[in-house]
Design an enzyme around this catalytic site. Structure first.
Site, mmCIF file in Angstrom:
data_model
loop_
_atom_site.group_PDB
_atom_site.id
_atom_site.type_symbol
_atom_site.label_atom_id
_atom_site.label_comp_id
_atom_site.label_asym_id
_atom_site.label_seq_id
_atom_site.Cartn_x
_atom_site.Cartn_y
_atom_site.Cartn_z
ATOM 1 N N HIS A 1 -59.994 21.801 6.714
ATOM 2 C CA HIS A 1 -58.595 22.000 7.145
ATOM 3 C C HIS A 1 -57.927 23.110 6.335
ATOM 4 O O HIS A 1 -56.708 23.101 6.157
ATOM 5 C CB HIS A 1 -57.778 20.710 7.018
ATOM 6 C CG HIS A 1 -58.479 19.508 7.568
ATOM 7 N ND1 HIS A 1 -58.404 19.144 8.891
ATOM 8 C CD2 HIS A 1 -59.309 18.616 6.971
ATOM 9 C CE1 HIS A 1 -59.142 18.057 9.088
ATOM 10 N NE2 HIS A 1 -59.709 17.715 7.934
ATOM 11 N N GLU B 1 -61.283 42.608 10.729
ATOM 12 C CA GLU B 1 -60.265 42.335 11.758
ATOM 13 C C GLU B 1 -60.723 42.845 13.122
ATOM 14 O O GLU B 1 -60.587 42.166 14.138
ATOM 15 C CB GLU B 1 -58.938 42.997 11.379
ATOM 16 C CG GLU B 1 -58.215 42.270 10.259
ATOM 17 C CD GLU B 1 -56.957 43.003 9.814
ATOM 18 O OE1 GLU B 1 -56.432 43.846 10.566
ATOM 19 O OE2 GLU B 1 -56.500 42.725 8.688
ATOM 20 N N LYS C 1 -51.058 49.256 0.411
ATOM 21 C CA LYS C 1 -51.901 48.453 1.291
ATOM 22 C C LYS C 1 -53.365 48.873 1.311
ATOM 23 O O LYS C 1 -53.700 50.037 1.269
ATOM 24 C CB LYS C 1 -51.363 48.528 2.731
ATOM 25 C CG LYS C 1 -50.055 47.805 2.950
ATOM 26 C CD LYS C 1 -50.195 46.305 2.880
ATOM 27 C CE LYS C 1 -50.810 45.743 4.127
ATOM 28 N NZ LYS C 1 -49.897 45.700 5.261
#
Ligand code: ARG
Length: 481
Positions: free
Chosen positions: A165, A299, A292
């Site tokens: 989870h 992705e 960044k």
């Protein structure tokens, strides 16, 4: 203004029966040469095998065969060097090559299509093409599997939190986690190799749908093209594309596994978790935010998984309404199939590289996350159970211990013995060995478990199993029990 019907019907191979040309729109709508030209090598190879068989059977003169071989060699060179003039007027790769052959060698070119149809021709071309595609994908899967085994060996004793989870559950090793992906990709290789057996059957000889009146030798063509067997039923041979669907299903599963790994890499790379560093060459920056470093490769792979799954659904849908035998619907099989193959092999290539040398574990961050999550709670419950407390009662006592630790802002292993004894008098000084991460890892010492020793042993078996699967002569499952 150009007329919509400017082309004389006679230029088409089937022109004899037609009195009107198709409009430019219909020509473009029905043509496939823009995408099926990538089958040119297979088309030439299949035609040569067919022509040689025709000659051997006395259906074609040997001079015609020589002319066809000469013409095909020239065409091969023309296409390879970019000098071939592909024409949408000639619909597809088959007509383009056949017309050029006839232009080069005359009537011999017109005789090539004896005893054959584009229906069995295209089915043969796709199978040849896909067979190579599977072989490439399996080699790439092998490289990825080897990379994962390498990581597992290096990080066999590196503790990290295992999650359920997405909550810290129990300590595992990073090596164990990598081997979980090895298992998935090994099954993927098995699936692709299994699917290859059904790809590797020869449709040629089925002709349009019912076979041919010429005394052909299908076994000879199969042997020349490296097929394991011939398709047994002519209707099935030209009309079903289940081998392509199977390939897309196997590919969709590979991509699904890649996507799960990607999701983890993205999570692990966030500064919040920081479990891994991904080499700069797999990331990009932001055009506006200088700080960044984005995990673009994982992705994109996650995103491309949707595309491959979509192709699987497209092919299933393409097939489901078709009466036997061949229908033009089948021309629509190529773009999804080619894109599946391209996406799969590109993705595997970049992942094999990334997992070989582009991922660095950050053990400090993993350990910090473990300390935060009461990851050894189950071990404390097991400890109490070993001391005689029923597991459910132990579970309850440890639940209270977690509550106390949470209130004090410490890990279970930092609770004083007195506090632990208050929760259960069975707890003694030896409990602290159980509560350490190393203790918890070492205790899971069985096949399939996460102890460093088991992970090292599993990595050794993984190498053998990988070789076994690739050689097709060994079960992919764990050591025989
Ligand atoms: N371009 C066609 C395809 O991809 C070749 C077979 C055409 N056959 C036909 N009967 N129209 O399926």
């Amino acid at each position: 203004m150009t007329s919509a019907f400017s082309d004389p019907a006679s230029q088409y191979t089937w022109g004899g029966r037609f009195s009107e040309s198709v409009s430019d729109l219909v020509k473009r709508y029905t043509a496939s040469v823009s995408f099926d030209r990538r089958l040119w090598r297979q088309d030439i190879r299949g035609s040569l095998a067919h022509a040689r068989m025709l000659a051997r059977q006395g259906i074609l003169d040997s001079e015609d065969l020589v002319a066809i071989e000469r013409g095909m060699a020239a065409i091969h060179k023309e296409i390879e060097t970019g000098r071939f003039d592909w024409s949408v007027d000639l619909e597809d790769v088959h007509f383009n090559i056949e017309k050029r052959l006839t232009a080069l060698v005359g009537d011999a070119g017109k005789r090539l299509h004896t005893g054959r149809s584009r229906n069995d021709q295209v089915a043969t071309d796709i199978r040849l093409y896909l067979r190579d595609g599977v072989d490439e994908a399996v080699l790439l899967l092998r490289a990825l599997c080897e990379a994962l085994i390498g990581l597992a060996e290096r990080e066999a004793a590196t503790p990290m939190p295992g999650f359920t989870h997405l909550q810290v559950a129990q300590p595992i090793t990073f090596g164990h986690h990598m081997l979980a992906y090895f298992e998935m990709f090994l099954r993927d290789a098995e699936r692709l190799l299994d699917c290859r057996r059904r790809i590797n059957r020869l449709p040629l000889g089925a002709a349009a749908l019912a076979g041919t009146t010429y005394p052909i030798d299908r076994a000879m063509v199969a042997a020349e093209l490296g097929f394991e067997a011939v398709c047994e039923n002519s209707l099935d041979a030209v009309s079903d594309r289940d081998f392509a669907i199977e390939f897309c299903a196997a590919s969709a599963l590979v991509m699904t596994h890649i996507s799960r790994l990607s999701e983890e890499l993205v999570l692990w790379m966030t500064p919040r978790m920081g479990f891994v560093r991904i080499a700069d060459r797999f990331c990009t920056g932001s055009s506006i935010m200088p700080q960044k470093k984005n995990p673009d490769v994982p992705e994109l792979a996650r995103g491309k998984t949707g595309r491959v799954t979509g192709h699987l659904v497209a092919l299933l849908t393409l097939m489901k309404g078709q009466p036997l035998a061949y229908n033009k619907d089948n021309q629509e099989d190529k773009e999804p199939l080619f894109d599946t193959l391209d996406t799969l092999t590109d993705t595997l290539r970049v992942f094999a590289d990334m997992m070989t040398s582009g991922i660095t574990a950050r053990p400090e961050a993993m350990r910090a996350a473990l300390a935060d999550g009461f990851a050894t709670a189950t071990d404390l419950a097991d400890y109490l159970t070993r001391k005689g407390l029923p597991f459910r009662d132990a579970h309850e006592a440890v639940g209270r211990a977690v509550k106390v630790a949470e209130e004090l802002g410490v890990d279970l292993s930092e609770l004083p013995l007195s506090a632990l004894k208050e929760l259960s008098p069975l707890i003694e000084d030896d409990v602290f060995a159980t509560l350490t991460v190393e203790g918890a890892l070492a205790a899971r010492d069985h096949v399939g478990g996460t102890s460093p020793g088991q992970v090292r042993a599993a990595a050794i078996r993984a190498r053998e199993r990988l070789t076994g699967v690739l050689n097709g002569n060994s079960p992919a499952y764990t050591q025989s029990l």
